[in-house]
Scaffold this motif. Structure first.
Motif, short mmCIF file in Angstrom:
data_model
loop_
_atom_site.label_atom_id
_atom_site.label_comp_id
_atom_site.label_asym_id
_atom_site.label_seq_id
_atom_site.Cartn_x
_atom_site.Cartn_y
_atom_site.Cartn_z
N GLN C 31 -3.50 -9.82 4.19
CA GLN C 31 -3.43 -8.33 4.28
C GLN C 31 -2.67 -7.73 4.20
N ALA C 32 -2.34 -6.39 3.35
CA ALA C 32 -1.13 -5.48 2.99
C ALA C 32 -0.47 -5.62 4.02
N CYS C 33 1.05 -6.18 4.02
CA CYS C 33 2.22 -5.30 5.10
C CYS C 33 2.59 -3.98 5.32
N ARG C 34 2.69 -3.27 4.59
CA ARG C 34 2.20 -1.43 5.19
C ARG C 34 1.28 -0.72 3.90
N THR C 35 1.39 0.49 4.87
CA THR C 35 0.48 1.57 4.39
C THR C 35 1.48 2.74 3.70
N SER C 36 1.25 2.80 2.21
CA SER C 36 2.78 4.03 1.81
C SER C 36 2.42 5.22 2.02
N VAL C 37 2.85 6.39 2.24
CA VAL C 37 3.21 7.40 2.39
C VAL C 37 2.02 8.42 2.12
N SER C 38 1.24 7.98 0.32
CA SER C 38 0.11 8.11 0.36
C SER C 38 -0.88 7.05 0.30
N GLY C 39 -0.83 6.36 1.35
CA GLY C 39 -1.90 5.90 1.99
C GLY C 39 -2.49 4.23 0.78
N GLU C 40 -1.81 4.20 0.67
CA GLU C 40 -1.77 3.22 -0.18
C GLU C 40 -1.03 1.67 0.02
N PRO C 41 -1.92 0.26 0.46
CA PRO C 41 -1.92 -0.62 0.99
C PRO C 41 -0.91 -1.28 0.03
N ARG C 42 0.50 -2.29 0.11
CA ARG C 42 1.74 -2.39 -0.33
C ARG C 42 1.61 -3.96 -0.12
N GLY C 43 2.28 -4.53 -0.74
CA GLY C 43 2.96 -5.74 -0.58
C GLY C 43 4.52 -6.59 -0.93
N PRO C 44 4.70 -7.41 -0.53
CA PRO C 44 6.17 -7.98 -0.85
C PRO C 44 6.02 -7.70 -2.80
N LEU C 45 7.87 -7.58 -3.30
CA LEU C 45 7.32 -6.91 -4.52
C LEU C 45 8.38 -7.68 -5.23
N CYS C 46 10.17 -7.34 -4.44
CA CYS C 46 11.03 -8.41 -5.00
C CYS C 46 11.44 -9.25 -4.49
N GLY C 47 10.70 -10.13 -2.91
CA GLY C 47 10.81 -11.40 -2.36
C GLY C 47 12.45 -11.61 -1.79
N MET C 48 13.34 -10.37 -2.25
CA MET C 48 14.22 -10.96 -1.68
C MET C 48 15.25 -9.88 -0.60
#
Lengths: 392, 445, 81
Positions: C31-48
C-alpha cells in the motif's frame, strides 16, 4: 530601462500596488510598477489573506465593505492558486461582555446591509467543534472570505500587464519626487504621477510620512482538513489592533484550502529585525491554544514574520501627498517636496491591506483621473494629517 | 506550559552518527557531563545504522572493517558514560544556550555549555519523469529500509546516481540476496579512474575497494550513465537509463537512486553559524563562528566516515576543554580532508542531469509543483511564495538542493522550527525564558 | 522477542519481521503511504525522516514518519485516504 515617460509609476508590487496597477491600467493609463524584491513579498507575504468587514470606525467600515464587495465581484475571474474561499468569519465571544459586543456588531452591520448571525454557545460548538467548550457564542459573518495573498497580488499584476502595464522587479527605489523615480542602479523613470505603495517602507521614500512598522508573526501547520471551518477571531483582536503602543497577541485562526491551519496574530512596535521573536511566538501560540486546545498536538511546518504599515489614526493614506504636513511636523524643510504635486500615497493599511487593496485602487484611481469616487475619500486623504495639526 | 523535561549537559552533541559518537565519547572521557541526541531509535546515524534482527540473520557475509569500527565506537561511547537520548529531534533554539527537542510524545528543553553539531548529511535527489513512483528510493534510503527489515532477497534493484554510496549500497543489497542488473554512475570514466588511482594514498580505502570488488563481482557497472525515466502503474516496474549514448529499459522492483550528499546545515544556520558554499565554517578546533558551538563531520564538508571520526574527536576534545589532545589529530585530519576534496571533484553533477525533467515532472513533492511552473520564477524566494515549492513539511530538504542544481537558485534563510514541530512544543515557556521574563518585568506577568 | 509481529494497515493484518519499521510494513502490505496533492500514490523516499513521503496515521495520530517508527504488536496504521 529607458527614460520613457509613463502616466503613473507605482512603487511597490505588494497587493496594494498590484491592485492600483490593475485599476489604473484598466482605465487606460500607461503604468509601470517597480519593486526591489518579488511580487507580494512584503507585508503581502505575511498577511493572513482574510477578506473581512471591520467596524472599528465608519470610515474603516466603508472601505472594507466596499472592498469586500469588489472581491466578490472579482472572484469568478481569480485563478485557482489565489485560493479564494468564502468561508466566513466567526467573531468569538468568550464571555457575556463580549456577547454584548457581538450584539452591538450585529446591529451595526445590520443597519448597513451586511448579513450576520448571532450564534449561541451550542451553535458555536456545532460550527467549530475544536473551539474549547465554555465560549459564550459569537457572530458569524458569512460574506467574509480568505485567499492566498502573494498569488492574489500576482494575479492583479499579470492582469495589469495584459493591459499594457510594465513591471520591474529586483531593483530598489532610491528616491522619488517631482515626477521622477530614481532607482538604486542609477536609472530614472519619469511619470506625471508617482504612487508610493511601499507599505512598511513608504516613509523611507516620503520623509515625514507618519508610518510605523508593526511586526506580526504567523505559523502554519501541516494538513488537517476540517480542523477549523471559518476564520476565527477573538473579539479582543480589536483591543490588540487598537493599542497605539506595546506588544500584543490575539487569537486569529484560518482554514486554508490545503487543509493547513494558519495561526496568528501578533503586533509589536519598534521591532526592526525580521527574525522570529520567540517570546512573541510563545504568547501568540498560547493564546491560540486557549481558544483551541486541539492546536497543541498539530504539527507546524513554518513560522514567519512581516511588517504592517501603521498610521496614527488607523486609517490608510490614499490620495495626494501634502508636503506641508512634513515641514510642520519634522521641523525642518523637506527640500524639494514643497509643492510637489506628483506624489500620491496608497499605504498605511496596517492589518487590512489585503481586504482594502481593491477599494484603495478604486478611490486612488478616481482621484488620479478626477472621477467622482464611489465612496467618500476624505477620511483617507493624506492631507487630513495636515489639517489635524493646524487645528491642534 | 512548562517543559516536561529539562536536562543540562556540559557538552551536548546533536547527531548520533560517526562524528557525533566520536565527539561524545572523547568529551565524556575527559570527565565532563555529555549528552548525545539523535532522532532515530538507535545511535549510528545513516552509515552506521544498525540492522534489525531479521536483517542481521539474513546476512551471509559481513562487511568486516566497517562493523568493527562501528562496534568499537559504540562500546567506547557506552563506556564513556555519555547519556544517549534517542528518538529526540531538535526543532528550535528559543534562547542562547537552550535547545527545544521533540519526540513522539512530548518535548524537552536541553541546556548546554558547549554544543557540538554533528547533523550529518542527506542524499541529493534530482527529478526525472516517474521519480515519484513508490519503490523508487534513495540509495541510502533503500539501504536504510532493508536494515529496518525490508526483505530484498530475490528482488531486482537498479542502483543509480552518483557517489561512493552507490557501491556501498549495491554491495550491501547484494549480500542480502538482491539482484543488481546495473549500477549507473553519472561521473565519467576519466574522473573515476583518477579517483581510483588516488585511492592508493589511503590504504584503508584500498582494502575497502578490494572488498567491494569481491562483493560486486559480476555486477554491471556503467559510468557516464544516469536514469532517464521511471515507469509503472501504481509502483515502479522498470527504469530507462542512458548508457553509452543509448537508452536501455530495465525491469526492476526497486530503484535505489541518489546523487551524492548534501550537508544538513539547517540547525547550524538557525544558530547563526557562518556557512560557505553550503558548508559550515570551522576553525582548527572545529569551532564555528558562534562561540561555544562546534561542528564536525559532513556539515563542514562531505568527506566520509574517517574524516567524520577525526573531526568528531577534535570537536569533542576541544569542547571538553582539551585542546592539546585535539591538536594531536590535526595531521590525520589533513590527510582525510584531501579525500573529501577528491570526492567533491570526482562526483560533480553533469549538466545533462538538468534536462531530465519534462514540463509536468513534479519537482516539489510536498506540494506537487511541476518543473514548468517553477521555471517561470527567477529565485527560490519567488518560487516559494508563488507556487509554495519548499513550503511543505520537508521544508525544502528535497526540493531545495534539486532546484539549486536545476535553476541555480540560492536558498533562503532558515526559520524555526528546523523540523516540523507541534504547536505545544513551540509554545513551550522554557525555564530560561521564564527567568529572563521575570527579570525584565519584575515578576509582573 | 517473537520473530514476527502483526500490525494492521487500513484494517488488514500485515505480518512483519520483528524490528521492522512501519514503512516496511506499508511496502509489505503493498500500500502507498499517502496520496499526494495531485493524487499520486507515494511511498518512502529518503528512509531517514526528512522527505515526509512515508507519512501515515499511527494509532490515530496523523503525519507520523513511518520510517522512524518501529512496529509493535497490534499497532493500527491508517492512511489518510
Amino acid at each position: 530601462m529607458s527614460n520613457t515617460a509613463y502616466d503613473v509609476v507605482i512603487v511597490g508590487a505588494g497587493i496594494v500596488g498590484a491592485a492600483c496597477a490593475d485599476e489604473l491600467a484598466r482605465r487606460g493609463l500607461h503604468v509601470v510598477v517597480v519593486d526591489g524584491d518579488v511580487v507580494g513579498s512584503g507585508a503581502t507575504a505575511a498577511g493572513m489573506g482574510h477578506i473581512v468587514v471591520m467596524d472599528d470606525s465608519d470610515a474603516q467600515f466603508a472601505l472594507t465593505r466596499f472592498s469586500q464587495q469588489l472581491w466578490q465581484e472579482l472572484r469568478p475571474e481569480l485563478s485557482d492558486d489565489v485560493e479564494y474561499e468564502q468561508c466566513g468569519t466567526i467573531w468569538v465571544a468568550a464571555d457575556e461582555d463580549e456577547m454584548n459586543e457581538v450584539r452591538r456588531k450585529r446591529d451595526y452591520y445590520g443597519k448597513r446591509g451586511v448579513p450576520t448571525e448571532v450564534v449561541d454557545a451550542e451553535a458555536l460548538q456545532r460550527l467549530e467543534p475544536n473551539l474549547r467548550p465554555g465560549m459564550a457564542g459569537g457572530l458569524l459573518v458569512p460574506e467574509d472570505g480568505v485567499l492566498y495573498p502573494p498569488c492574489a497580488a500576482r494575479f492583479l499584476i499579470e492582469r495589469a500587464q495584459k493591459r499594457g502595464a510594465k513591471l520591474h522587479l529586483g531593483i530598489s527605489v532610491a528616491r522619488i519626487g517631482r515626477g521622477q523615480v530614481r532607482l538604486t542602479n542609477g536609472a530614472e523613470i519619469s511619470a506625471e504621477i508617482i504612487v508610493n505603495a511601499a507599505g512598511a517602507f513608504a516613509a523611507e521614500l516620503t520623509p515625514g510620512l507618519e508610518i510605523k512598522k508593526r511586526k506580526g508573526h504567523l505559523v502554519i501547520t501541516d494538513r488537517y482538513p476540517g480542523f477549523v471551518r471559518h476564520q476565527l477571531v477573538e473579539l479582543g483582536y480589536l483591543k490588540s489592533a487598537h493599542s497605539a503602543s506595546g506588544d500584543s497577541v490575539a487569537f486569529n485562526v484560518q482554514p486554508r484550502r490545503t487543509g493547513q491551519v494558519l495561526i496568528g496574530s501578533s503586533r509589536q512596535y519598534g521591532a526592526e529585525h525580521k527574525e522570529v521573536d520567540h517570546s512573541m511566538l510563545v504568547r501568540m501560540l498560547q493564546r491560540a491554544q486557549e481558544y483551541m486546545p486541539g492546536l497543541a498536538r498539530l504539527s507546524t511546518v513554518r513560522t514567519w514574520t512581516g511588517f504592517r504599515a501603521a498610521t496614527p489614526d488607523k486609517l490608510p493614506l490614499i490620495g495626494p501627498w501634502v508636503a506641508n504636513a512634513a515641514e510642520n511636523r519634522t521641523g525642518e524643510e523637506v527640500r524639494g517636496t514643497t509643492g510637489d504635486k506628483s506624489i500620491f500615497l496608497a499605504t498605511g493599511h496596517e492589518g487590512l491591506g489585503i481586504t482594502t487593496s481593491l477599494g484603495t485602487a478604486r478611490i486612488l484611481a478616481d482621484q488620479i483621473t478626477g472621477t467622482n469616487p464611489e465612496i467618500p475619500v476624505e477620511p483617507y486623504l493624506p492631507s487630513r494629517t495636515a489639517k489635524e495639526h493646524v487645528h491642534a | 506550559m512548562s517543559s516536561e523535561a529539562q536536562r543540562h549537559f556540559d557538552v551536548l552533541v546533536i547527531g548520533g552518527g560517526p562524528a557525533g559518537m566520536a565527539a561524545a565519547a572523547r568529551a565524556a572521557e575527559c570527565g565532563v557531563r555529555v549528552g548525545i541526541v539523535d532522532d532515530n531509535f538507535r545511535l549510528g546515524g545513516q552509515i552506521w545504522r544498525g540492522e534489525s534482527d531479521a536483517a542481521r540473520s539474513d546476512h551471509e557475509r559481513s562487511n568486516v572493517s566497517q562493523n568493527t569500527e562501528a562496534s568499537r565506537w559504540t562500546d567506547r561511547l557506552r563506556a564513556s558514560g555519555a547519556t544517549a537520548l534517542c528518538g529526540l529531534r531538535v526543532v528550535h533554539q528559543p534562547d542562547p544556550g537552550v535547545l527545544l527537542a521533540e519526540n513522539l510524545d512530548g518535548f524537552c528543553e536541553l541546556t548546554y555549555d558547549k554544543l557540538v553539531l554533528a547533523t550529518g548529511a542527506r542524499e541529493r535527489f534530482l527529478p526525472f519523469p516517474g521519480w515519484t513512483l513508490p519503490n523508487l528510493m534513495g540509495a541510502g534510503g533503500l539501504q536504510a529500509m532493508v536494515k529496518c527489515g525490508l526483505p530484498i532477497r530475490g528482488k531486482r534493484v537498479v542502483v543509480a546516481g552518483t557517489g561512493p554510496l552507490l557501491l556501498a549500497v549495491a554491495s550491501y543489497l547484494r549480500q542480502h540476496g538482491a539482484e543488481i542488473p546495473v549500477i549507473c554512475e553519472q561521473a565519467s570514466w576519466k574522473s573515476l579512474a583518477k579517483f581510483g588511482l588516488t585511492l592508493f594514498s589511503w590504504p584503508q580505502k584500498i582494502i575497502q575497494g578490494f572488498q567491494l570488488k569481491r562483493d560486486l563481482a559480476g555486477v554491471s557497472f556503467a559510468a557516464n550513465s544516469w536514469p532517464l525515466a521511471a515507469h509503472g502503474q501504481k509502483t515502479l516496474e522498470s527504469v530507462t537509463i542512458s548508457r553509452a549514448g543509448k537508452n536501455q529499459n530495465i525491469p526492476c522492483d526497486y530503484l535505489a537512486c541518489g546523487f551524492h550528499l548534501v550537508p544538513n546545515i539547517e540547525l547550524p544556520l538557525l544558530l547563526g553559524c557562518a556557512v560557505d558554499n553550503g558548508c559550515v565554517q570551522v576553525d582548527d578546533l572545529q569551532t564555528t563562528t558562534v562561540p561555544s558551538v562546534f561542528c564536525a563531520g559532513e556539515p563542514t564538508s562531505v568527506g566520509g566516515v574517517e574524516l567524520a571520526l577525526i573531526e568528531g574527536q577534535v570537536a569533542g576534545l576541544a569542547a571538553a576543554g582539551h585542546a592539546s589532545g585535539a591538536r594531536k589529530l590535526f595531521g590525520k585530519r589533513q590527510k582525510a580532508r584531501r579525500f573529501a576534496r577528491l570526492l567533491d571533484r570526482t562526483f560533480r553533477l553533469r549538466s545533462e542531469l538538468r534536462s531530465l525533467s519534462l514540463p509536468d515532472t513534479i519537482v516539489c513533492r510536498c506540494e506537487d509543483v511541476s518543473y514548468s511552473r517553477l521555471r517561470q520564477h527567477r529565485s527560490w524566494r519567488a518560487a516559494k511564495l508563488h507556487t509554495r515549492c519548499g513550503m511543505g513539511p520537508c521544508q525544502g530538504r528535497v526540493c531545495g538542493p534539486a532546484t539549486q542544481f536545476l535553476f541555480n537558485w540560492n536558498p533562503d534563510s532558515v526559520r524555526p522550527p528546523v523540523f516540523p514541530a507541534r504547536v505545544e512544543t513551540l509554545a513551550a515557556v522554557t525555564a530560561q525564558s521564564q527567568l529572563q521574563h521575570s527579570e525584565v518585568t519584575g515578576g509582573r506577568s | 522477542m517473537p520473530d514476527q509481529i502483526t500490525v494492521t494497515v487500513n484494517g488488514s493484518p500485515v505480518v512483519v519481521p520483528s524490528g521492522a519499521t512501519v514503512a516496511v510494513a506499508m511496502v509489505l502490505a503493498g500500500q502507498a503511504c499517502r496520496t499526494s496533492v495531485s493524487g499520486e500514490p507515494r511511498g518512502p523516499l529518503c528512509g531517514m525522516g526528512i522527505c515526509f513521503e512515508c507519512r501515515v496515521a499511527i494509532g490515530g495520530i496523523p503525519h507520523c514518519r513511518s520510517c522512524q517508527v518501529l512496529c509493535e504488536q497490534g499497532m493500527q496504521v491508517t492512511t489518510e485516504n
